[in-house]
Design a protein around this motif. Structure first.
Motif, PDB file in Angstrom:
ATOM      1  N   ALA A   1       0.843  -1.176   0.000  1.00 16.46           N
ATOM      2  CA  ALA A   1       0.000   0.000   0.000  1.00 16.46           C
ATOM      3  C   ALA A   1       0.887   1.238   0.000  1.00 16.46           C
ATOM      4  O   ALA A   1       1.932   1.259   0.622  1.00 16.46           O
ATOM      5  N   ASN A   2       0.450   2.241  -0.682  1.00 16.77           N
ATOM      6  CA  ASN A   2       1.125   3.531  -0.703  1.00 16.77           C
ATOM      7  C   ASN A   2       0.518   4.402   0.383  1.00 16.77           C
ATOM      8  O   ASN A   2      -0.701   4.482   0.509  1.00 16.77           O
ATOM      9  N   GLY A  15       3.542  20.244   4.552  1.00 19.46           N
ATOM     10  CA  GLY A  15       4.427  19.092   4.662  1.00 19.46           C
ATOM     11  C   GLY A  15       3.773  17.829   4.149  1.00 19.46           C
ATOM     12  O   GLY A  15       2.549  17.754   4.000  1.00 19.46           O
ATOM     13  N   TYR A  16       4.617  16.848   3.861  1.00 21.72           N
ATOM     14  CA  TYR A  16       4.111  15.548   3.448  1.00 21.72           C
ATOM     15  C   TYR A  16       5.094  14.465   3.864  1.00 21.72           C
ATOM     16  O   TYR A  16       6.276  14.713   4.093  1.00 21.72           O
ATOM     17  N   LEU A  17       4.577  13.262   3.964  1.00 18.94           N
ATOM     18  CA  LEU A  17       5.356  12.071   4.266  1.00 18.94           C
ATOM     19  C   LEU A  17       4.877  10.968   3.330  1.00 18.94           C
ATOM     20  O   LEU A  17       3.665  10.812   3.152  1.00 18.94           O
ATOM     21  N   ILE A  18       5.814  10.240   2.746  1.00 16.62           N
ATOM     22  CA  ILE A  18       5.490   9.124   1.851  1.00 16.62           C
ATOM     23  C   ILE A  18       6.088   7.857   2.442  1.00 16.62           C
ATOM     24  O   ILE A  18       7.237   7.849   2.890  1.00 16.62           O
ATOM     25  N   ALA A  19       5.304   6.796   2.457  1.00 16.27           N
ATOM     26  CA  ALA A  19       5.775   5.508   2.959  1.00 16.27           C
ATOM     27  C   ALA A  19       5.085   4.395   2.181  1.00 16.27           C
ATOM     28  O   ALA A  19       4.095   4.626   1.480  1.00 16.27           O
ATOM     29  N   TYR A  20       5.622   3.186   2.321  1.00 17.38           N
ATOM     30  CA  TYR A  20       5.083   2.018   1.622  1.00 17.38           C
ATOM     31  C   TYR A  20       4.930   0.884   2.620  1.00 17.38           C
ATOM     32  O   TYR A  20       5.889   0.499   3.283  1.00 17.38           O
ATOM     33  N   SER A  28       4.652 -12.747   9.179  1.00 17.76           N
ATOM     34  CA  SER A  28       4.869 -12.311  10.560  1.00 17.76           C
ATOM     35  C   SER A  28       4.772 -10.794  10.707  1.00 17.76           C
ATOM     36  O   SER A  28       5.645 -10.150  11.265  1.00 17.76           O
ATOM     37  N   GLY A  29       3.729 -10.217  10.203  1.00 23.18           N
ATOM     38  CA  GLY A  29       3.550  -8.768  10.271  1.00 23.18           C
ATOM     39  C   GLY A  29       4.173  -8.094   9.068  1.00 23.18           C
ATOM     40  O   GLY A  29       5.077  -8.629   8.443  1.00 23.18           O
ATOM     41  N   GLY A  30       3.680  -6.920   8.755  1.00 23.27           N
ATOM     42  CA  GLY A  30       4.204  -6.198   7.602  1.00 23.27           C
ATOM     43  C   GLY A  30       5.458  -5.420   7.941  1.00 23.27           C
ATOM     44  O   GLY A  30       5.947  -5.439   9.068  1.00 23.27           O
ATOM     45  N   MET A  31       5.962  -4.737   6.944  1.00 25.59           N
ATOM     46  CA  MET A  31       7.108  -3.848   7.101  1.00 25.59           C
ATOM     47  C   MET A  31       6.732  -2.514   6.478  1.00 25.59           C
ATOM     48  O   MET A  31       5.994  -2.471   5.494  1.00 25.59           O
ATOM     49  N   MET A  32       7.235  -1.434   7.050  1.00 26.10           N
ATOM     50  CA  MET A  32       6.938  -0.104   6.528  1.00 26.10           C
ATOM     51  C   MET A  32       8.238   0.540   6.069  1.00 26.10           C
ATOM     52  O   MET A  32       9.169   0.711   6.854  1.00 26.10           O
ATOM     53  N   LEU A  33       8.290   0.878   4.799  1.00 23.08           N
ATOM     54  CA  LEU A  33       9.405   1.653   4.254  1.00 23.08           C
ATOM     55  C   LEU A  33       9.001   3.120   4.318  1.00 23.08           C
ATOM     56  O   LEU A  33       8.129   3.572   3.586  1.00 23.08           O
ATOM     57  N   LYS A  57       3.481   6.047  12.664  1.00 26.75           N
ATOM     58  CA  LYS A  57       3.662   5.023  13.695  1.00 26.75           C
ATOM     59  C   LYS A  57       2.313   4.463  14.139  1.00 26.75           C
ATOM     60  O   LYS A  57       2.178   3.266  14.395  1.00 26.75           O
ATOM     61  N   SER A  58       1.294   5.301  14.196  1.00 27.28           N
ATOM     62  CA  SER A  58      -0.055   4.850  14.528  1.00 27.28           C
ATOM     63  C   SER A  58      -0.573   3.876  13.467  1.00 27.28           C
ATOM     64  O   SER A  58      -1.174   2.845  13.787  1.00 27.28           O
ATOM     65  N   LEU A  59      -0.325   4.191  12.197  1.00 32.20           N
ATOM     66  CA  LEU A  59      -0.690   3.269  11.108  1.00 32.20           C
ATOM     67  C   LEU A  59       0.043   1.938  11.254  1.00 32.20           C
ATOM     68  O   LEU A  59      -0.530   0.875  11.012  1.00 32.20           O
ATOM     69  N   CYS A  60       1.305   1.995  11.643  1.00 30.44           N
ATOM     70  CA  CYS A  60       2.089   0.772  11.843  1.00 30.44           C
ATOM     71  C   CYS A  60       1.459  -0.102  12.923  1.00 30.44           C
ATOM     72  O   CYS A  60       1.354  -1.326  12.758  1.00 30.44           O
TER      73      CYS A  60
END
Length: 109
Positions: A1-2, A15-20, A28-33, A57-60
């Protein structure tokens, strides 16, 4: 997911923040780039970046993310301070190397 997190002040983007969000093949759980963050010069030092990282971090937590990572250069002191202040851990040893593939190399197979 973007993931795109945007910050605004009185309706104006500041401001903006981009993560994947990446799935792990072992389940065993996702990973966030955590890929990129930017705050307008006029709003730096006001906690905008910290708040966007808090939202990420809340999304994580909601997506059961096992690990999140972000890359920067040691010379980017603003970024290294922000990441340290928001709970990121710098490795004791820096044995990691980032390789980059540019479009010309995509043709080599």
């Amino acid at each position: 997911a973007n993931i795109l997190i945007a910050a605004s002040d009185a309706g104006v983007p500041v401001g903006y923040l981009i993560a994947y969000l990446l799935d792990r093949i072992d389940g065993s759980g996702g990973m966030m780039l955590f890929y990129e963050i930017s705050v307008a010069q006029s709003h730096r030092g006001r906690g905008v970046g910290t708040k966007m990282i808090a939202e990420l971090k809340s999304l994580c937590r909601r997506h059961d993310v096992a690990k999140m990572w972000v890359q920067t250069n040691r010379s980017n002191t603003a970024a290294t301070r922000l990441y340290s202040r928001t709970g990121a851990q710098e490795p004791a040893e820096t044995d990691e190397i980032t390789f980059t593939y540019f479009p010309g190399s995509f043709l080599d197979g």
